[in-house]
Design a protein around this motif. Structure first.
Motif, PDB file in Angstrom:
ATOM      1  N   ILE A   1      -8.816 -35.380  -4.982  1.00 47.09           N
ATOM      2  CA  ILE A   1      -9.583 -34.919  -5.904  1.00 47.09           C
ATOM      3  C   ILE A   1     -10.705 -34.554  -5.894  1.00 47.09           C
ATOM      4  CG2 ILE A   1     -11.075 -36.814  -6.861  1.00 47.09           C
ATOM      5  CD1 ILE A   1      -8.765 -38.856  -7.323  1.00 47.09           C
ATOM      6  N   VAL A   2     -11.593 -34.449  -4.638  1.00 51.33           N
ATOM      7  CA  VAL A   2     -12.499 -33.806  -4.128  1.00 51.33           C
ATOM      8  C   VAL A   2     -12.798 -32.244  -4.519  1.00 51.33           C
ATOM      9  CG1 VAL A   2     -14.097 -33.197  -1.902  1.00 51.33           C
ATOM     10  CG2 VAL A   2     -13.786 -36.093  -2.856  1.00 51.33           C
ATOM     11  N   ARG A   3     -11.448 -32.105  -3.450  1.00 55.89           N
ATOM     12  CA  ARG A   3     -10.896 -30.267  -3.585  1.00 55.89           C
ATOM     13  C   ARG A   3     -11.057 -29.688  -4.961  1.00 55.89           C
ATOM     14  NH1 ARG A   3      -6.521 -31.628  -0.245  1.00 55.89           N
ATOM     15  NH2 ARG A   3      -7.345 -32.410   1.576  1.00 55.89           N
ATOM     16  N   GLU A   4      -9.934 -30.641  -6.256  1.00 51.41           N
ATOM     17  CA  GLU A   4      -9.826 -29.729  -7.164  1.00 51.41           C
ATOM     18  C   GLU A   4     -11.429 -29.824  -7.898  1.00 51.41           C
ATOM     19  OE1 GLU A   4      -7.085 -32.551  -9.419  1.00 51.41           O
ATOM     20  OE2 GLU A   4      -5.741 -31.978  -8.019  1.00 51.41           O
ATOM     21  N   ARG A   5     -12.472 -31.061  -7.686  1.00 46.36           N
ATOM     22  CA  ARG A   5     -13.673 -31.085  -8.275  1.00 46.36           C
ATOM     23  C   ARG A   5     -14.635 -29.761  -7.795  1.00 46.36           C
ATOM     24  NH1 ARG A   5     -13.075 -34.249 -13.531  1.00 46.36           N
ATOM     25  NH2 ARG A   5     -11.156 -35.535 -12.723  1.00 46.36           N
ATOM     26  N   LEU A   6     -14.866 -29.510  -6.786  1.00 45.65           N
ATOM     27  CA  LEU A   6     -15.664 -29.147  -6.179  1.00 45.65           C
ATOM     28  C   LEU A   6     -14.920 -27.908  -4.848  1.00 45.65           C
ATOM     29  CD1 LEU A   6     -17.238 -32.308  -4.321  1.00 45.65           C
ATOM     30  CD2 LEU A   6     -18.068 -31.348  -6.563  1.00 45.65           C
TER      31      LEU A   6
END
Length: 135
Positions: A55-60
């Motif tokens: 989720i972090v990689r997809e959003r940031l």
């Protein structure tokens, strides 16, 4: 036009007021405790299913993540972690365990030495206490 629901803080206040009622307050209190337990289980199950790293990689993007990591004071963080660890206590416990293990090994070895010594003394027809006299 449907009526607007009351604000949640008003509902929470009313529920908590009902918990203080003499006859039925215990039921409201137990209901809140059970609801918290169920919600805790649900939230735990949802968190277990989430892949937060993805989720972090997809959003940031990578630059944003690098910027956040660069702003972290790693020395202060390491000191905070070290301060939270009872290092002297851990050393005491591990040293005590090591000493106990060594002593147990020495005792066992001593029992074996005594057994071998006694066996040799019997074979050589030595009287008991032969090894205890001064040389």
């Amino acid at each position: 036009m449907s009526p607007q629901p009351p604000p949640s803080s008003l509902l929470v206040g009313a529920y908590r007021a009902c918990e203080g009622l003499p006859v039925v307050g215990g039921l409201f209190l137990r209901g809140r405790t059970e609801a918290q337990a169920v919600l805790s289980l649900i939230v735990g199950a949802v968190i277990d299913e989430l892949d937060l790293a993805t989720i972090v990689r997809e959003r940031l993007d990578g630059e944003t993540i690098d910027a956040v990591v660069a702003r972290i004071d790693l020395v202060a963080l390491a000191n905070q972690v070290i301060d939270g660890v009872d290092l002297p206590g851990m050393i005491r416990e591990s040293a005590a365990a090591a000493v106990a293990e060594v002593l147990a090994g020495m005792r066992i070895q001593g029992y074996g030495d005594d057994a071998v010594s006694g066996f040799v003394d019997r074979i050589r027809n030595r009287r008991q206490g032969f090894r205890d006299r001064p040389r």
